[in-house]
Design an enzyme around this catalytic site. Structure first.
Site: not given
Lengths: 342, 342
Positions: A34, A61, A156, A127, A152, A36
């Site tokens: 991650d 990353d 995807k 998504s 977004y 983070f």
């Protein structure tokens, strides 16, 4: 139970963290990366607490390809569950280039490194956004994609297309694309939930923050849609249900399934008002709201048929609206200070 | 005439090299980068010979972002003409991941570096491939994109979508997307043409290689399409005409045009047989062919209306089929040994 290690990218994020728990509970061995940014290290500790086991995790990353190379040289993975990425639709309209860098180029980095290390099993967090404005309802997996989609969703979709092309071109890939509908709720322990920075991207989380006194009211855009109460309806799915879909998808990968695409939704419709009322009940506090005009491009109804996931994965949503709100409220009330932000 | 330097990526390639000549002839100052994979350094020398001027050029691959950074630190550009990329549709089906790396991530690198150096004027080499199978003819710029598109076309479409998102999100960008139809011909000097490695990606170049004795015959897939002679028709545009569209687009950028999309085609239809006959006439040699069955997904008719480019750029194709074949043959006969390869 997978015989080798599963890499979970974005494993400290909302979907990633809940999926980790279900994967570990089902006996799988996992390694987490991650960056983070929208997640924190405390989440990893809480997952370890819930599962009673240590989890190997790295701060990496996906836009850093050489770090991915090093990771794949260090660990032998049998599959990758790729939940890492940026996910806020509104934000993607403001900073599209960043979304393409992370969601597109980051994913291409990952796929290239997987290929170089001969890891060809992937579960991808896609998504329902890829459908854009529905031509018919309920949405099935054959519904056309790409019309009226926000940045977004475009990132995807672009990756879905790559996966289709890749599975046609090269032997040995097994790729399962999960198209998430509206993810809601939190882990039943109350220990982990959605830590995404900034205003909640999801309506239900927004409602919970209003109930917690952190935000003043929910604004309902439009109450004249063609739905049971005039407010927009969506297909909400409990994050723990959704997490379990990754366990079943992992089993499907082991059958060398090739490319598969599944809607991961409940198939049920709940309106904005339904959600406000359910959150009011769960929290014991009236969630305040006001009605505003519809915004351009707002969609009245959006829900799926999850039949294919049931048929092929044996997956279906088991947790309803009240459970989503109860679980979310448990997490919200334990994990947020109530200082107002709006 | 632009007041600053124009960066031409892929400037030694087929479209890039011809565009350079037209840009220099129109008084523009240019800097070229190319990775010299499908192009060679000799082409740069020939362009210098044709234009009578030295051209600053670097061997840089667009997938190398730090090299792009260094370049933009060294030169102050006013605009970028981005022709670099992989372009062979068939090859893109075999190695899609490479096409996404170069055409998608390479372009994202370029855009990020442009943004960091505040260069926000771009002309982008897109393709009629983004239309996929036509819903109506002639194709105009509003025709839907993305259905039945091959990986090459998908990479172009993905970048078109990024540009739309970027122009909506951020002030100051001017981006002109040129959707090339079937590029054909060569420079009238006979000095430069299409140096792409491997079998020709374009029918007309294939015909020329048959005429030159380099290949044995043209295979015509299907002679039962609904066209004037039963063979498939396409919209061919002379590469020098197409090159000049970049000069006019450059002028349009200077008017701060925002996002614009133009078909760059002749608007005329020529069949495979028309092409074979024209090349036979130009070369003085009968181009041999045989008829084979249609392939799945082959499209009978594919052509555009270039009216918008005429209206807004003042551009139209001026060179017909005979000129394309004459110019191509001049280059082919001077630049290819005739040893057979198939």
């Amino acid at each position: 139970m997978s015989s080798g290690y599963i890499l979970v990218t974005g494993g400290a994020g909302f979907v990633g963290s809940h999926s980790l728990i279900e994967l570990i509970n089902a006996g799988n061995s996992v390694v987490v990366i991650d960056n983070f940014v929208n997640a924190n290290h405390e989440t990893m500790m809480k997952i370890e607490e819930i599962c009673g086991t240590k989890i190997t995790n790295y701060s990496i990353d996906i836009t850093n390809k050489s770090a991915l190379h090093d990771l794949f040289s260090k660990h032998k993975f049998t599959s990758v569950i790729h939940t890492a990425g940026l996910k806020v639709i509104g934000e993607s309209c403001d900073v599209p280039l960043l979304y393409y860098r992370v969601n597109v180029c980051g994913t291409i980095n990952l796929i290239e490194v997987m290929k170089e290390h001969n890891v060809k099993n992937l579960i991808f967090s896609s998504s329902a956004s890829v459908y854009g404005s529905p031509e018919y309802l309920p949405l099935d997996e054959n519904h056309r994609t790409g019309r009226g989609v926000k940045p977004y969703g475009k990132t995807k979709q672009c990756m879905e297309e790559l996966f289709k092309d890749l599975c046609k071109a090269e032997q040995g890939w097994n790729i399962i694309i999960l198209r998430y509908f509206n993810v809601a709720g939190a882990h039943q322990s109350g220990k982990i939930g959605d830590n995404t920075q900034g205003p909640p991207a999801y309506l239900i989380a927004y409602c919970a923050q209003v109930a917690a006194g952190k935000r003043s009211e929910v604004v309902i855009y439009g109450n004249d849609f063609d739905t049971h109460d005039g407010t927009a309806v969506r297909d909400y799915v409990h994050v723990v249900d959704l997490a379990y879909a990754h366990v079943l998808a992992q089993k499907q990968l082991e059958k060398e399934c090739g490319l598969r695409i599944y809607n991961i939704g409940s198939g049920k419709c709940h309106s904005v008002l339904d959600m406000i009322n359910a959150m009011s009940k769960s929290s014991g506090k009236q969630v305040k709201y006001r009605i505003a005009d519809r915004r351009p491009e707002d969609i009245g109804s959006f829900y799926c048929t999850p039949d294919l996931a049931l048929e092929e994965l044996g997956w279906k949503a088991t947790k309803g609206l009240n459970e989503m709100c109860d679980d979310l409220w448990r997490w919200q009330s334990r994990n947020t200070d109530s200082s107002p932000v709006s």
